[in-house]
Design a protein around this motif. Sequence first.
Motif, PDB file in Angstrom:
ATOM      1  N   THR A  64       1.852 -12.373  27.259  1.00 28.36           N
ATOM      2  CA  THR A  64       2.241 -12.632  28.652  1.00 28.36           C
ATOM      3  C   THR A  64       2.194 -14.122  28.958  1.00 28.36           C
ATOM      4  O   THR A  64       3.030 -14.637  29.703  1.00 28.36           O
ATOM      5  CB  THR A  64       1.326 -11.872  29.631  1.00 28.36           C
ATOM      6  OG1 THR A  64      -0.045 -12.151  29.321  1.00 28.36           O
ATOM      7  CG2 THR A  64       1.565 -10.381  29.573  1.00 28.36           C
ATOM      8  N   GLN A 101       0.530 -10.194  34.521  1.00 30.66           N
ATOM      9  CA  GLN A 101       1.286  -8.948  34.400  1.00 30.66           C
ATOM     10  C   GLN A 101       0.936  -8.215  33.100  1.00 30.66           C
ATOM     11  O   GLN A 101       1.761  -7.518  32.520  1.00 30.66           O
ATOM     12  CB  GLN A 101       2.780  -9.225  34.479  1.00 30.66           C
ATOM     13  CG  GLN A 101       3.217  -9.804  35.819  1.00 30.66           C
ATOM     14  CD  GLN A 101       4.723  -9.915  35.955  1.00 30.66           C
ATOM     15  OE1 GLN A 101       5.479  -9.132  35.368  1.00 30.66           O
ATOM     16  NE2 GLN A 101       5.172 -10.882  36.741  1.00 30.66           N
ATOM     17  N   ARG A 160      -3.549  -0.866  37.469  1.00 32.06           N
ATOM     18  CA  ARG A 160      -2.657  -2.029  37.371  1.00 32.06           C
ATOM     19  C   ARG A 160      -3.341  -3.336  37.804  1.00 32.06           C
ATOM     20  O   ARG A 160      -2.757  -4.160  38.516  1.00 32.06           O
ATOM     21  CB  ARG A 160      -1.380  -1.808  38.187  1.00 32.06           C
ATOM     22  CG  ARG A 160      -0.584  -0.596  37.725  1.00 32.06           C
ATOM     23  CD  ARG A 160       0.802  -0.559  38.308  1.00 32.06           C
ATOM     24  NE  ARG A 160       1.556   0.575  37.794  1.00 32.06           N
ATOM     25  CZ  ARG A 160       2.845   0.770  37.999  1.00 32.06           C
ATOM     26  NH1 ARG A 160       3.542  -0.105  38.708  1.00 32.06           N
ATOM     27  NH2 ARG A 160       3.468   1.827  37.504  1.00 32.06           N
ATOM     28  N   LEU A 167       8.971  -9.902  29.815  1.00 30.44           N
ATOM     29  CA  LEU A 167       8.075  -8.841  29.343  1.00 30.44           C
ATOM     30  C   LEU A 167       8.739  -7.996  28.260  1.00 30.44           C
ATOM     31  O   LEU A 167       8.071  -7.465  27.375  1.00 30.44           O
ATOM     32  CB  LEU A 167       7.625  -7.957  30.504  1.00 30.44           C
ATOM     33  CG  LEU A 167       6.650  -8.595  31.487  1.00 30.44           C
ATOM     34  CD1 LEU A 167       6.244  -7.600  32.561  1.00 30.44           C
ATOM     35  CD2 LEU A 167       5.411  -9.121  30.767  1.00 30.44           C
ATOM     36  N   ARG A 227       1.487  -1.138  29.356  1.00 29.08           N
ATOM     37  CA  ARG A 227       2.147   0.167  29.492  1.00 29.08           C
ATOM     38  C   ARG A 227       3.395   0.256  28.617  1.00 29.08           C
ATOM     39  O   ARG A 227       3.750   1.327  28.127  1.00 29.08           O
ATOM     40  CB  ARG A 227       2.506   0.433  30.952  1.00 29.08           C
ATOM     41  CG  ARG A 227       1.299   0.684  31.841  1.00 29.08           C
ATOM     42  CD  ARG A 227       1.704   1.318  33.172  1.00 29.08           C
ATOM     43  NE  ARG A 227       2.711   0.526  33.858  1.00 29.08           N
ATOM     44  CZ  ARG A 227       2.429  -0.505  34.638  1.00 29.08           C
ATOM     45  NH1 ARG A 227       1.185  -0.876  34.822  1.00 29.08           N
ATOM     46  NH2 ARG A 227       3.391  -1.169  35.244  1.00 29.08           N
ATOM     47  N   LYS A 228       4.077  -0.876  28.420  1.00 35.08           N
ATOM     48  CA  LYS A 228       5.290  -0.879  27.607  1.00 35.08           C
ATOM     49  C   LYS A 228       4.997  -0.564  26.138  1.00 35.08           C
ATOM     50  O   LYS A 228       5.841   0.007  25.435  1.00 35.08           O
ATOM     51  CB  LYS A 228       5.994  -2.243  27.702  1.00 35.08           C
ATOM     52  CG  LYS A 228       6.762  -2.477  28.992  1.00 35.08           C
ATOM     53  CD  LYS A 228       7.404  -3.846  29.002  1.00 35.08           C
ATOM     54  CE  LYS A 228       8.243  -4.089  30.243  1.00 35.08           C
ATOM     55  NZ  LYS A 228       9.471  -3.250  30.272  1.00 35.08           N
ATOM     56  N   SER A 252      -0.879  -5.671  32.693  1.00 31.73           N
ATOM     57  CA  SER A 252      -0.824  -4.209  32.827  1.00 31.73           C
ATOM     58  C   SER A 252       0.580  -3.685  32.554  1.00 31.73           C
ATOM     59  O   SER A 252       0.754  -2.638  31.935  1.00 31.73           O
ATOM     60  CB  SER A 252      -1.287  -3.784  34.227  1.00 31.73           C
ATOM     61  OG  SER A 252      -0.468  -4.356  35.227  1.00 31.73           O
ATOM     62  N   ASP A 253       1.594  -4.415  33.006  1.00 28.55           N
ATOM     63  CA  ASP A 253       2.980  -3.991  32.757  1.00 28.55           C
ATOM     64  C   ASP A 253       3.299  -4.011  31.266  1.00 28.55           C
ATOM     65  O   ASP A 253       3.942  -3.090  30.743  1.00 28.55           O
ATOM     66  CB  ASP A 253       3.956  -4.909  33.505  1.00 28.55           C
ATOM     67  CG  ASP A 253       3.821  -4.790  35.010  1.00 28.55           C
ATOM     68  OD1 ASP A 253       3.450  -3.701  35.484  1.00 28.55           O
ATOM     69  OD2 ASP A 253       4.063  -5.789  35.715  1.00 28.55           O
ATOM     70  N   THR A 264      -3.374   0.576  33.155  1.00 27.79           N
ATOM     71  CA  THR A 264      -2.293   1.550  33.266  1.00 27.79           C
ATOM     72  C   THR A 264      -2.200   2.162  34.658  1.00 27.79           C
ATOM     73  O   THR A 264      -1.157   2.128  35.304  1.00 27.79           O
ATOM     74  CB  THR A 264      -2.468   2.665  32.226  1.00 27.79           C
ATOM     75  OG1 THR A 264      -3.788   3.230  32.344  1.00 27.79           O
ATOM     76  CG2 THR A 264      -2.282   2.128  30.824  1.00 27.79           C
ATOM     77  N   LYS A 274       4.323 -14.968  32.158  1.00 26.55           N
ATOM     78  CA  LYS A 274       4.054 -13.817  33.016  1.00 26.55           C
ATOM     79  C   LYS A 274       2.567 -13.482  33.052  1.00 26.55           C
ATOM     80  O   LYS A 274       2.189 -12.310  33.073  1.00 26.55           O
ATOM     81  CB  LYS A 274       4.865 -12.604  32.543  1.00 26.55           C
ATOM     82  CG  LYS A 274       6.366 -12.755  32.722  1.00 26.55           C
ATOM     83  CD  LYS A 274       6.743 -12.838  34.195  1.00 26.55           C
ATOM     84  CE  LYS A 274       8.235 -12.997  34.394  1.00 26.55           C
ATOM     85  NZ  LYS A 274       8.597 -13.095  35.830  1.00 26.55           N
TER      86      LYS A 274
END
Length: 542
Positions: free
Chosen positions: A503, A511, A36, A154, A517-518, A513-514, A33, A508
């Motif tokens: 991912t 990614q 990253r 994502l 967070r979502k 971490s992205d 988070t 992806k």
Amino acid sequence: MNLWTQTYHPFDSPWLSALIAAVPIAFFVISLTMLRLKGHIAAVYTTLIALMIAIFFYHMPVQMAAGAAGFGFAYGLWPIAWIVITAVLLYKITVKTGQFDVIRSSIIAISQDQRLQLLLIGFSFNAFLEGAAGFGVPIAISAALLVQLGFKPLQAASLCLIANAASGAYGAIGIPVIVAGQVSGIDKMTLSKILGIQLPVISFLVPFLMVWMIDRFRGIKETFPALMAVAGSYTLTQYLTVTWIGPELANITSSLISMGALVLLSRHWKPKKTFQLQHGVPSAPPKQVTLLEVVKAWSPFYILTGIIGLWSSHGFKQLFDPGGPLAFLTTYLNIPGLHQKILIAPPIAEKLTPYDAILKLDWISSTGTAIFFSVLLTLWLFRVDLKTTIQLVKETWSELWKPVITIGFVLSFAYVANYSGISSTLGLTLAKTGGLFPFFSPVLGWLGVFLTGSVVANNALFANLQLVTAQQIGASPAWLVAANTSGGVIGKLLSPQSVAIATAAVGKAGQESDLFRKTLKVSLSFLLLTCIFIYLLSFLFH
């Protein structure tokens, strides 16, 4: 090597012990988070931290700690990575052969509105695959399908993870509930009926949340009839199935009914405005395709469902069980220096119990192999030549090798936490909340799935602790064992294993971490709602 008994309170204070035990989890969350870091980097560091805590604070022998980490990594390769690789390969075949263009046309023919496409594929079809296969297959395939329909990668991955909260409790023909019953000694139908009370609120809300995430309140208002048709039919069918039939078919029946309800509604009703994601590829008018072409294009998923249904049947499994006629096709590897060298202590177990460490290499009977046979039949059906097949395999591996490493180290961390007693420390600390424990009971399940990536493994890990704690505080054992599953399915939204699979499926990797967070806020919000709901109703169940 001498036996080693797990200790759950390495310090005099149980709360200080829990604080130390939480360090690897806290680091992993922070690394994804705030820092990253890429998923495989975060997983490696987290595993190293867990190893140091296990060795220096829990005094776990170094050889055992290394064995647990290696065992976890091996389990990440088989069966988890094998399942993901074959599922993604199956999807790639439909794209490479042009069959997905037909699938896309058949979906658009039902509705060009991407909110309804999300309900059909991201929610209902996702639940269908969860019921038939589980183990990452629904997230991998459904997310990839949504990307082809114009969703951001994502975004598609996060939506499919969230959808799994409605179906994860009954994945792979109801195995999580069956395992919870086996570990706790509570009849599976009793647990199934209780889950029919605990889970419908979340199941009903998930489709609304998914539409809200792509089009906010306007989307809910404009698609309200469709949302009620899907959420209402799914939730009602799920409740009736788990209450009167059992957990095995809960996802299959509810997903088919909800898909049917949406298709029927779409024949007589459409949103006033057709919604298209601004960043997505506009849904072109559907091509004219025949029924035979549609059936052929969807056939890989029919084949997949049929083969996995066969693989999941009791009679088929018995063939490969010890003593069965095909038992020689399954290899059991006892992990040296780890298998039955660690003793699980009360109250995690009723008495000192040796902890098994056996890597099961079910070469034929694994879910991944069932998908592999689906791949072979699909290659034959679509007349894919050897050169193209090799190219698809190379493409799949080049996209998935980093996620495979990530999954391996995530499982390494989980196994170190389980075999050292770190995860049990956290569970026992939550159990010390006394009369408030029914509120925290789902948190224990949520934590278990976060650590293991599996609702099944979570129930194997914590179902007995839920049972013992319920007996100590005078609560209903069945209610809290079921709550372990209810909290667990919400933990799948954040499970590092699930995030890595998602991912990878949408191309992806790196990614994580992205994506984490979502889904973080959604998972925590659902967890709070579940905790409150289960705590309030716990007074009615004693």
